[in-house]
Design an enzyme around this catalytic site. Structure first.
Site, short mmCIF file in Angstrom:
data_model
loop_
_atom_site.label_atom_id
_atom_site.label_comp_id
_atom_site.label_asym_id
_atom_site.label_seq_id
_atom_site.Cartn_x
_atom_site.Cartn_y
_atom_site.Cartn_z
N LYS A 156 0.85 -1.19 0.00
CA LYS A 156 0.00 0.00 0.00
C LYS A 156 0.88 1.24 0.00
O LYS A 156 1.19 1.83 1.03
CB LYS A 156 -0.92 0.01 1.23
CG LYS A 156 -2.10 0.96 1.07
CD LYS A 156 -3.04 0.51 -0.03
CE LYS A 156 -4.24 1.42 -0.20
NZ LYS A 156 -5.11 1.02 -1.30
N SER A 209 -8.64 -0.41 -4.95
CA SER A 209 -8.87 -0.05 -3.56
C SER A 209 -10.37 0.14 -3.32
O SER A 209 -11.14 -0.79 -3.49
CB SER A 209 -8.05 1.17 -3.19
OG SER A 209 -7.76 1.18 -1.82
#
Length: 590
Positions: free
Chosen positions: A195, A390
């Site tokens: 991430k 996401s």
């Protein structure tokens, strides 16, 4: 007496300002009405016409209302734009339209992602089955332009022009050095070693994990790019790879020698060829219609009818709470739209069209809930565009089936939070200090004028962990996989469409239309019409609600010029509030 004149002066100034604002509003309304009347007009298509496909305009998910396109301060930029959905409908119609004899494809630097270009490219391939010709011409072809143009029957380049063919690259901008100089610390709370949305604020280069995922998806995009050109130009993929690797296309004649184009021609020669293809002699003028006008004709045609409907619900842009805008996915607006479609008995199935890098975790969950409820009543099929990552993946993971393009960017199942610490900037640079009182140990948690305490960091990390657990739980239930497996392919990692299918994050590669057909089939309806939601917010309403922001944006663009995107990225990063499920970074492939 002084007080009297002061109040009189203030009143006069107030009246003048009010008149100016009223005049501006009046002009906007009049322009809007006139433009609306103009936009409602259909354009007649002459026999033996050339369909002019200008792909250098902005290609959006849906064609925006261009009422104020010539009023930059209101929100327009003076440039044309069109929705890829309207391009697809237009090409399908033109295929059987006897008045359209050929297509003139003009493209230099298309304003669209590779997945969108692939949709349009495939629609052009389908158009060619009509035996009508496509002629592509440009003075300069960027790589994305050539990817699209290569499908044409004849690809021409100006004799003094240029064709770019060198391979793809992707760069990330890092702000750590600038933040250090300013005395700003980005305090990061995240789940997922991939991430990397926060890396630009804490690193000055890519991490190994980030480099790994970028290499993987960029390679996947490049393979799709080469394979498409190889098939159209009848040149092997390894040969194309070598041509790019050795940078063999340096002059226009090189493009001709390596058979990437069919000829070096001037514009007048192209016009003569278009005349010939459309049945005109050289002394006659070409009859042509732009793709924008042709699309208006199709949208103005209300003859399509049918009791059964398939609803396409567009989720385009950043995911935010509230109503959002035409360029955002507002959780309230979109969830309300899904709810209405669920309760409408004439709508038999829904296609959720996603083109989003993500955003607010809470807003994503609100939308996800509506998909869950709708799925119990009628089929829900997801179709991914350039990016569905996401939060963009979150809202669609419960769909009955997920369609991706081979070069769609998806995944990025991870969560993060950024809490800036401005203490050094305020204390050391500006001499500003803070003091105060509080009634609880954590009453000022999330304060940005000091660093987080260990206790505060633990609280925020626990919340981020909770959101991530919820995220992978939803994905595991939607994709019918174990949480452990989803966690193993999650961690914020970005995947290319073809890999997403292999690992089970998507069901198949397919077009937007494939998703619509699949939705109808699952609903067991053979005759249906497609309806599109949510309704676009009118330009006038958008201006009235966001006039201050539009004025500030206009002047910021004028002042910063080419540096505006940098300012926009920094502003966007600072403005994020709450826990985010967002794409690691803004991808720009060159």
């Amino acid at each position: 007496m002084r007080e009297f004149f002061k109040y009189v002066f203030a009143t006069v100034v107030g009246v003048i300002i009010s008149l100016v604002l009223f005049t501006l509003l009046f002009v906007v309304v009049i322009v809007g009405v006139v433009s609306s009347l103009e936009s409602d007009k259909t354009v007649s298509v002459s026999s033996n016409s050339v369909l002019y496909l200008n792909m250098d305009q902005a290609i959006k998910e849906r064609t925006p209302d261009d009422t104020f396109s010539n009023l930059p301060i209101v929100g327009g930029d003076g440039e044309k734009s069109i929705g890829f959905n309207d391009i697809l409908k237009s090409l399908k119609k033109a295929k059987t339209d006897d008045d359209i004899k050929c297509i003139y494809l003009n493209v230099t630097s298309p304003n669209a992602g590779f997945a969108t270009l692939r949709e349009v490219r495939n629609a052009l391939i389908d158009f060619k089955t009509s035996k009508k010709k496509i002629i592509a011409y440009s003075e300069v072809y960027t790589q994305s332009a050539y990817y699209l143009a290569s499908v044409a029957d004849k690809v021409y380049l100006n004799p003094e022009g240029a064709l770019e063919f060198k391979g793809l690259s992707s760069q990330v901008m890092f702000f750590k050095g600038a933040l250090d100089k300013l005395g700003i610390e980005a305090q990061i709370i995240r789940v997922g070693s991939y991430k990397s949305a926060i890396e630009p604020f804490i690193n000055d280069k890519m991490s190994d994990k980030n480099r790994e995922q970028v290499t993987a998806y960029l390679t996947g995009m490049y393979n799709t790019f080469l394979e498409g050109i190889a098939e159209s130009r009848h040149i092997s993929t390894p040969t194309l790879h070598q041509i790019a690797d050795d940078y063999k296309i340096q002059q226009p004649k090189d493009a001709l020698a390596y058979k990437l184009i069919d000829g070096l021609k001037f514009k007048d020669e192209i016009l003569d060829e278009l005349k010939s293809l459309s049945g005109k002699d050289k002394k006659s003028n070409i009859s042509s219609i732009t793709i924008n006008d042709y699309a208006k004709n199709i949208n103005a045609d209300k003859s399509e009818s049918g009791k059964n409907k398939v609803a396409v619900i567009y989720a385009d842009g950043d995911i935010v709470g509230g109503e959002g805008s035409n360029a955002q996915i507002g959780s309230e607006r979109l969830s309300r739209t899904i709810r209405k479609a669920r309760l409408d008995s004439s709508i038999k199935a829904i296609v959720l069209r996603v083109n989003s890098p993500g955003g607010s975790a809470l807003a994503s969950d609100v939308i996800w809930r509506e998909i869950i409820l709708t799925k119990k009543v009628k089929p829900v099929i997801a179709s991914f565009g350039d990016v569905a990552a996401s939060g963009g993946y979150y809202i669609a993971c419960a769909a009955d089936s997920i369609f991706v393009q081979p070069n769609t960017i998806t995944g990025s199942i991870g969560v993060f939070g950024v809490i800036p610490n401005f203490q050094k900037l305020l204390n050391s640079k500006l001499g500003i200090t803070f003091d105060g009182v509080k009634t609880g140990k954590y009453a000022d948690i999330m304060s940005t004028n000091r660093p987080l305490t260990d206790g505060e960091r633990l609280i925020i990390q626990t919340d981020v962990n909770r959101v991530y657990d919820t995220f992978i739980t939803h994905v595991s239930e939607g994709r019918k996989k174990s949480k452990a497996y989803i966690d193993s392919i999650g961690g914020g990692r970005v995947w290319i469409g073809t890999d997403a299918v292999k690992i089970g994050l998507a069901d198949r590669t397919g077009s937007f239309n494939d998703a619509i057909v699949s939705a109808a089939k699952k609903a067991k309806v053979k005759e249906y019409r497609v309806v599109e939601y949510p309704e676009m917010i009118s330009p006038l309403k958008s201006f009235m609600e966001n006039s201050t922001d539009k004025v500030k944006t206009y002047y910021a663009k004028q002042e910063l010029g080419d540096s505006y995107p940098i300012y926009q990225q920094i502003k966007s990063a600072i403005s994020k509030s709450g826990v985010q499920t967002r794409m690691p970074f803004e991808i720009k492939v060159n």
